[in-house]
Design a protein around this motif. Structure first.
Motif, PDB file in Angstrom:
ATOM      1  N   SER A 140       0.823  -1.207   0.000  1.00  0.00           N
ATOM      2  CA  SER A 140       0.000   0.000   0.000  1.00  0.00           C
ATOM      3  C   SER A 140       0.858   1.260   0.000  1.00  0.00           C
ATOM      4  O   SER A 140       0.579   2.218  -0.731  1.00  0.00           O
ATOM      5  N   SER A 141       1.930   1.254   0.800  1.00  0.00           N
ATOM      6  CA  SER A 141       2.832   2.401   0.853  1.00  0.00           C
ATOM      7  C   SER A 141       3.499   2.628  -0.499  1.00  0.00           C
ATOM      8  O   SER A 141       3.618   3.766  -0.972  1.00  0.00           O
ATOM      9  N   TYR A 142       3.908   1.557  -1.153  1.00  0.00           N
ATOM     10  CA  TYR A 142       4.576   1.661  -2.448  1.00  0.00           C
ATOM     11  C   TYR A 142       3.619   2.180  -3.523  1.00  0.00           C
ATOM     12  O   TYR A 142       3.953   3.064  -4.309  1.00  0.00           O
ATOM     13  N   GLN A 143       2.400   1.620  -3.549  1.00  0.00           N
ATOM     14  CA  GLN A 143       1.460   1.998  -4.602  1.00  0.00           C
ATOM     15  C   GLN A 143       0.921   3.414  -4.438  1.00  0.00           C
ATOM     16  O   GLN A 143       0.361   3.968  -5.390  1.00  0.00           O
ATOM     17  N   ALA A 144       1.113   4.016  -3.271  1.00  0.00           N
ATOM     18  CA  ALA A 144       0.703   5.410  -3.082  1.00  0.00           C
ATOM     19  C   ALA A 144       1.454   6.333  -4.026  1.00  0.00           C
ATOM     20  O   ALA A 144       0.948   7.384  -4.431  1.00  0.00           O
ATOM     21  N   THR A 145       2.673   5.935  -4.410  1.00  0.00           N
ATOM     22  CA  THR A 145       3.473   6.750  -5.332  1.00  0.00           C
ATOM     23  C   THR A 145       3.777   6.019  -6.642  1.00  0.00           C
ATOM     24  O   THR A 145       4.423   6.578  -7.520  1.00  0.00           O
ATOM     25  N   HIS A 146       3.330   4.765  -6.760  1.00  0.00           N
ATOM     26  CA  HIS A 146       3.567   3.990  -7.981  1.00  0.00           C
ATOM     27  C   HIS A 146       2.260   3.278  -8.361  1.00  0.00           C
ATOM     28  O   HIS A 146       2.160   2.046  -8.307  1.00  0.00           O
ATOM     29  N   SER A 147       1.276   4.056  -8.752  1.00  0.00           N
ATOM     30  CA  SER A 147      -0.050   3.500  -9.005  1.00  0.00           C
ATOM     31  C   SER A 147      -0.096   2.586 -10.226  1.00  0.00           C
ATOM     32  O   SER A 147      -1.039   1.808 -10.381  1.00  0.00           O
ATOM     33  N   GLY A 148       0.913   2.650 -11.079  1.00  0.00           N
ATOM     34  CA  GLY A 148       0.922   1.814 -12.272  1.00  0.00           C
ATOM     35  C   GLY A 148       1.492   0.427 -12.060  1.00  0.00           C
ATOM     36  O   GLY A 148       1.605  -0.353 -13.012  1.00  0.00           O
ATOM     37  N   VAL A 149       1.846   0.090 -10.828  1.00  0.00           N
ATOM     38  CA  VAL A 149       2.465  -1.210 -10.539  1.00  0.00           C
ATOM     39  C   VAL A 149       1.481  -2.104  -9.785  1.00  0.00           C
ATOM     40  O   VAL A 149       0.899  -1.697  -8.774  1.00  0.00           O
TER      41      VAL A 149
END
Length: 333
Positions: A140-149
């Motif tokens: 969740s923390s990662y996808q907050a800034t990498h929504s395309g992954v």
């Protein structure tokens, strides 16, 4: 002269527009058409079905395959009444074509990374103990800034995790068993002790630490042989001459926890997240050294250049390892 130059520039601009080559508008990298057509015939099993899927004439597709066979210097297909079957040479070429298509896609992702556009899928295989909170919070923390992954998560025992990593079925693993294979490199390690989980009214719930010898006095709910925790439990039992008589064995930690909530059983599991990730249970660290010094390992295949999404996800995981409440022995590589 100026009028002629203006006409040329106008034609060039139109051509660039048609081909999608304007500055700032990236084109999708594509394999050669012959390779795409070859792969399509293999997937669909016949010239006609592949031509329908590609929206081209069967005769045109057949000519492309014949051209490719001429280029290679041998037949790539056996022409059968009901379709096309690869020859040995065709199987060799198919392996090359599909590998090159995969590598081309990886290059495209890395180029997107240069433009700040990380896209793709991170494939990670993990021990079940990280699934309640540690891994979901990291994703969740990662996808907050990498929504395309996107993410594909597999849950398994330590041997299967390493096997998946060695075959490149996954990019990363999170395991409780120190990888011993030379083909695996540990990126980070943090202490994750083994704990006893009991109901709040259990006789052991009042202790800050317990030994395995205390736990065997009650019904035991323990991981089966496929999970790393079992090896630690058996090691301590052997060192302390204890006999294990589990009331419940399972490869599902959640099943073991649910069983412990219902009565006087003691569930043995790794501590990964906060105490409240196991509601209705009290988490008590085991004092036996092999259990109190257990670790969680983040690992990848040695020598492999990770895909951009996986490599950038590692950069998110490393600080989480460093900040973990049990990081007294944390080693970040």
């Amino acid at each position: 002269m100026r009028e002629k130059r203006a006409r040329v520039e106008k034609v060039t601009e139109i051509q660039r527009h048609r081909e999608g080559r304007e500055v700032g508008r990236p084109r999708k990298l594509r394999p050669s058409e012959n390779h795409l057509y070859f792969d399509a015939v293999v997937r669909h099993g016949s010239i006609r079905r592949a031509a329908d899927a590609l929206h081209i004439a069967s005769s045109a597709l057949n000519r492309r395959i014949l051209d490719l066979e001429h280029e290679v210097g041998t037949a790539l297909f056996e022409r059968l009444p009901r379709g096309m079957r690869l020859t040995t040479a065709g199987e060799i070429l198919l392996g090359f074509v599909r590998k090159s298509m995969k590598e081309l896609r990886r290059a495209e992702l890395e180029i997107e990374q240069l433009r700040g556009e990380v896209r793709g899928v991170v494939r990670i295989a993990v021990a079940e103990s990280v699934t309640p909170s540690f891994l979901p919070e990291a994703i969740s923390s990662y996808q907050a800034t990498h929504s395309g992954v996107g993410f594909h998560v597999e849950v398994d025992g330590p041997d299967a995790l390493v096997d998946a990593l060695s075959k490149d079925s996954v990019d990363l693993i999170l395991t409780h068993e120190a990888p011993s294979m030379p083909s695996v490199t540990v990126l980070a390690e943090v202490r994750h002790e083994l704990c006893a989980l009991v109901a709040p009214d259990h006789p052991l719930a009042r202790f800050e630490r317990v030994a395995l010898s205390d736990c065997v006095e009650y019904p035991l709910a323990i991981p089966d042989q496929s999970l790393a925790a079992r090896a630690l439990i058996e090691l301590v039992a052997e060192e302390t001459a204890l006999t294990l008589r589990p009331a419940l064995e399972s490869d599902s930690i959640e099943t073991l926890k649910s069983y412990a909530r219902l009565g006087r059983a003691v569930c043995l599991s790794f501590r990964v997240g906060p105490d409240d990730e196991s509601p209705g249970l009290v988490m008590i660290p085991l004092s036996d050294p092999p259990c109190s010094e257990a670790s969680l390992y983040l690992a990848a295949r040695r020598g492999r250049v990770l895909p951009v999404p996986a490599a950038s996800f590692v950069e998110v995981l490393l600080p989480l390892f460093a900040r973990h409440p049990s990081n007294a022995r944390s080693v970040v590589a």
